[in-house]
Structures are given as C-alpha cells and as structure tokens.
Design a protein around this motif. Structure first.
Motif, mmCIF file in Angstrom:
data_model
loop_
_atom_site.group_PDB
_atom_site.id
_atom_site.type_symbol
_atom_site.label_atom_id
_atom_site.label_comp_id
_atom_site.label_asym_id
_atom_site.label_seq_id
_atom_site.Cartn_x
_atom_site.Cartn_y
_atom_site.Cartn_z
ATOM 1 N N ASN A 22 -13.850 49.872 -9.883
ATOM 2 C CA ASN A 22 -12.747 49.587 -10.804
ATOM 3 C C ASN A 22 -11.627 50.583 -10.538
ATOM 4 N N GLU A 23 -10.464 50.061 -10.258
ATOM 5 C CA GLU A 23 -9.297 50.913 -9.988
ATOM 6 C C GLU A 23 -8.156 50.496 -10.900
ATOM 7 N N THR A 24 -7.716 51.379 -11.760
ATOM 8 C CA THR A 24 -6.590 51.090 -12.637
ATOM 9 C C THR A 24 -5.315 51.685 -12.043
ATOM 10 N N TYR A 25 -4.235 50.988 -12.222
ATOM 11 C CA TYR A 25 -2.945 51.483 -11.751
ATOM 12 C C TYR A 25 -1.862 51.037 -12.720
ATOM 13 N N GLU A 26 -0.638 51.384 -12.423
ATOM 14 C CA GLU A 26 0.452 51.211 -13.374
ATOM 15 C C GLU A 26 0.648 49.759 -13.809
ATOM 16 N N LYS A 27 0.403 48.825 -12.891
ATOM 17 C CA LYS A 27 0.701 47.420 -13.179
ATOM 18 C C LYS A 27 -0.544 46.574 -13.449
ATOM 19 N N GLY A 28 -1.721 47.222 -13.518
ATOM 20 C CA GLY A 28 -2.912 46.427 -13.787
ATOM 21 C C GLY A 28 -4.184 47.090 -13.298
ATOM 22 N N GLU A 29 -5.084 46.259 -12.813
ATOM 23 C CA GLU A 29 -6.402 46.731 -12.415
ATOM 24 C C GLU A 29 -6.889 45.941 -11.203
ATOM 25 N N ARG A 30 -7.563 46.648 -10.293
ATOM 26 C CA ARG A 30 -8.214 45.987 -9.168
ATOM 27 C C ARG A 30 -9.721 46.140 -9.332
ATOM 28 N N ILE A 31 -10.430 45.026 -9.185
ATOM 29 C CA ILE A 31 -11.888 45.027 -9.313
ATOM 30 C C ILE A 31 -12.489 44.544 -7.997
ATOM 31 N N ILE A 32 -13.392 45.350 -7.436
ATOM 32 C CA ILE A 32 -14.056 45.011 -6.177
ATOM 33 C C ILE A 32 -15.555 44.911 -6.428
ATOM 34 N N LYS A 33 -16.131 43.769 -6.078
ATOM 35 C CA LYS A 33 -17.575 43.576 -6.227
ATOM 36 C C LYS A 33 -18.182 43.250 -4.861
ATOM 37 N N ILE A 34 -19.261 43.950 -4.531
ATOM 38 C CA ILE A 34 -19.983 43.733 -3.270
ATOM 39 C C ILE A 34 -21.460 43.622 -3.608
ATOM 40 N N ASN A 35 -22.030 42.424 -3.455
ATOM 41 C CA ASN A 35 -23.409 42.187 -3.867
ATOM 42 C C ASN A 35 -24.239 41.596 -2.730
ATOM 43 N N ALA A 36 -25.428 42.160 -2.518
ATOM 44 C CA ALA A 36 -26.351 41.635 -1.514
ATOM 45 C C ALA A 36 -26.944 40.321 -2.013
ATOM 46 N N LEU A 37 -27.003 39.323 -1.127
ATOM 47 C CA LEU A 37 -27.557 38.013 -1.468
ATOM 48 C C LEU A 37 -28.964 37.821 -0.922
ATOM 49 N N LYS A 38 -29.208 38.356 0.273
ATOM 50 C CA LYS A 38 -30.540 38.242 0.866
ATOM 51 C C LYS A 38 -30.733 39.320 1.923
ATOM 52 N N ILE A 39 -32.003 39.695 2.119
ATOM 53 C CA ILE A 39 -32.366 40.720 3.095
ATOM 54 C C ILE A 39 -33.449 40.159 4.009
ATOM 55 N N ASN A 40 -33.228 40.278 5.310
ATOM 56 C CA ASN A 40 -34.225 39.838 6.294
ATOM 57 C C ASN A 40 -34.607 40.994 7.210
ATOM 58 N N LYS A 41 -35.883 41.101 7.516
ATOM 59 C CA LYS A 41 -36.336 42.060 8.516
ATOM 60 C C LYS A 41 -36.305 41.378 9.881
ATOM 61 N N LEU A 42 -35.811 42.097 10.878
ATOM 62 C CA LEU A 42 -35.724 41.559 12.231
ATOM 63 C C LEU A 42 -36.503 42.447 13.192
ATOM 64 N N LYS A 43 -37.242 41.818 14.114
ATOM 65 C CA LYS A 43 -37.956 42.612 15.123
ATOM 66 C C LYS A 43 -36.987 43.185 16.146
ATOM 67 N N LYS A 44 -35.919 42.445 16.404
ATOM 68 C CA LYS A 44 -34.892 42.949 17.312
ATOM 69 C C LYS A 44 -33.553 42.327 16.945
ATOM 70 N N ALA A 45 -32.511 43.005 17.320
ATOM 71 C CA ALA A 45 -31.158 42.527 17.037
ATOM 72 C C ALA A 45 -30.194 43.169 18.019
ATOM 73 N N LYS A 46 -29.062 42.526 18.207
ATOM 74 C CA LYS A 46 -28.048 43.049 19.117
ATOM 75 C C LYS A 46 -26.930 43.684 18.301
ATOM 76 N N ILE A 47 -26.783 44.993 18.435
ATOM 77 C CA ILE A 47 -25.694 45.719 17.780
ATOM 78 C C ILE A 47 -24.569 45.892 18.787
ATOM 79 N N ILE A 48 -23.406 45.387 18.451
ATOM 80 C CA ILE A 48 -22.263 45.410 19.372
ATOM 81 C C ILE A 48 -21.346 46.586 19.052
ATOM 82 N N LYS A 49 -21.060 47.383 20.066
ATOM 83 C CA LYS A 49 -20.096 48.472 19.912
ATOM 84 C C LYS A 49 -18.790 48.064 20.589
#
Length: 256
Positions: free
Chosen positions: A191-218
């Motif tokens: 929650n961030e309040t400022y002079e002209k109002g408020e900003r609300i940011i929500k970040i929620n996990a929906l599902k979690i999977n375990k993986l034996k392998k995955a490709k991480i890209i740099k």
C-alpha cells in the motif's frame, strides 16, 4: 560409514538441484482521492471519459507471471493471457513496478537481478542488487497452497508491505526484488499513499509445481547498465526525439 556419507552428499546435491515453478497473479490499482480527481478534471473535462479513466485505474485486468527457481538462480517470465472482454481493442498493461514483460534473471549467490530492456531498438541489460527490508513477523499464520505461511510486515513513510512466506523454503525466494525473510514469498501486498491517492499492489501465488529439471535463461544481449544509468539514457533519448520532432514540424516554414 563411507556409504552413508556418500548418500548424504548425493541427497544434498539432489535437493540443491530441485527446481520449483510458481505462477503468480498480480494486480495494480490506483485509487484517486479528491485532489486526484480535481487534477484529472483539468486534463479530461468529459465526465464519461473521466469515469472510464478512474474505473480503469482502479480495476485494471490482472496480469500473470511465472517464477522458476532453485537455490542459486531464477527466472521471472510474463505470461500472456487472452482477455475475452467484449469491445476491447487494446489495453494498457499494468504490472508491479519491479516487474517486466521481458525475462528477468535472479542470481542468489551474487544477490543481484538482471533485466532485459529495449529502448527504441537499442538493447540493454539492467543489473541491480536485491533490496533488503527489515520485515517484522506478526506471529500470524495461515495455509497457502498446502504450505504453512507466516505473516511479516514492513512500514516506512508512505509505504506498507504485508507478505506471507513459507519457511519450508529455507532461503529468501521472492518473485519481487525485496529480501528480508527466510522462505518463499507467496503473497505480497503493498500500500502506497501519495498526494493524489493510493496505489495498491497485490502479488499472489496461484500454484506451485516441483520440477526435476528446468532451463534458467540468463540474458546476454545488450549494454550492461544500472537502473539509474538506464533512466538517464532514456531521458536523454526522449529529449533528442522530442527535439527532432519539433524541428520536423518546422520544416518548410519561412521564419523571416
């Protein structure tokens, strides 16, 4: 005894190689107060159009991201989802400020994150350190996606963070760039309040999977810069583009 030690080493190596894939839903809302509405009235006199802007800022479509990680590195990827809203021609994507629709790469050993950016065809790689926050546990708990989660908060000036994290993951893993708890952050509310109002940011996990392998890209293509350096380059580039546009508008005009 040697066999036991070998088994422990093998098990430890396997555990470290374990990958997880978490899908998150994000929501960014801007709520105008009276002053914010008064300012908007100056730039948008039409009541119907002004109401569309206010409603669009307050209730934009949700956006989705995939977080793939192990104990050393991670990727954050934007998930494009079809919006079936009728009459929609185009929409403005509203995502949390530290997120990107390009690949992001996290290096937990260095404590840094790397993000791809494109500026009018010019490629950049923005590298910065994670941001530590002094979270305080509230002792509240709840179950999220089968994991026991703890609540922690952080407040400074006009900002308040509330997170829920799973301590089963013994290091700080967060799809966002903030650190300060030992566990996987499953929910984040800012929650961030400022002079002209408020900003609300929500970040929620929906599902979690375990993986034996995955490709991480740099990401490797682009000029390596910090956020500040990129912002300075962007401002200068936009200034030059505006200057060229103004000059082009004056072409053919006799200024005698």
């Amino acid at each position: 005894m040697k066999k036991l030690i070998a088994f422990i080493v093998l098990f430890s190596s396997f555990a470290q190689a374990q990958f997880y894939e978490v899908e998150y839903e994000t929501f960014v809302s801007y709520i105008n107060n009276e002053k914010g509405i008064e300012e908007l009235m100056k730039t948008e006199p039409s009541v119907s159009e002004r109401n569309k802007i206010i409603e669009g800022n307050a209730n934009p479509p949700k956006e989705y991201f995939k977080f793939i990680f192990n104990d050393k590195v991670a990727n954050v990827n934007y998930i494009k989802k079809v919006n079936n809203g009728q009459g929609e021609i185009a929409r403005f994507i509203m995502i949390p400020p530290n997120f990107s629709t390009n690949y992001s790469y996290y290096d937990y050993e260095k404590g840094t994150y790397l993000e791809e950016r494109d500026l009018y065809g010019r490629k950049f790689l923005i590298e910065n350190n994670f941001k530590p926050l002094d979270f305080k546990d509230t002792r509240k708990t709840k179950n999220i996606l089968g994991y026991s989660a703890k609540e922690a908060t952080y407040t400074k000036d006009n900002l308040k963070f509330t997170i829920w994290y799973a301590p089963d993951f013994n290091k700080n893993y967060n799809i966002d760039i903030y650190t300060g708890v030992d566990g996987l952050v499953l929910e984040e509310l800012i929650n961030e309040t400022y002079e002209k109002g408020e900003r609300i940011i929500k970040i929620n996990a929906l599902k979690i999977n375990k993986l034996k392998k995955a490709k991480i890209i740099k990401p490797t293509k682009g000029e390596l810069v910090t956020n500040k350096e990129f912002d300075d380059i962007m401002k200068e580039t936009n200034r030059k583009r505006d200057e060229l546009y103004e000059q082009s508008q004056g072409n053919g005009i006799d200024k005698k």
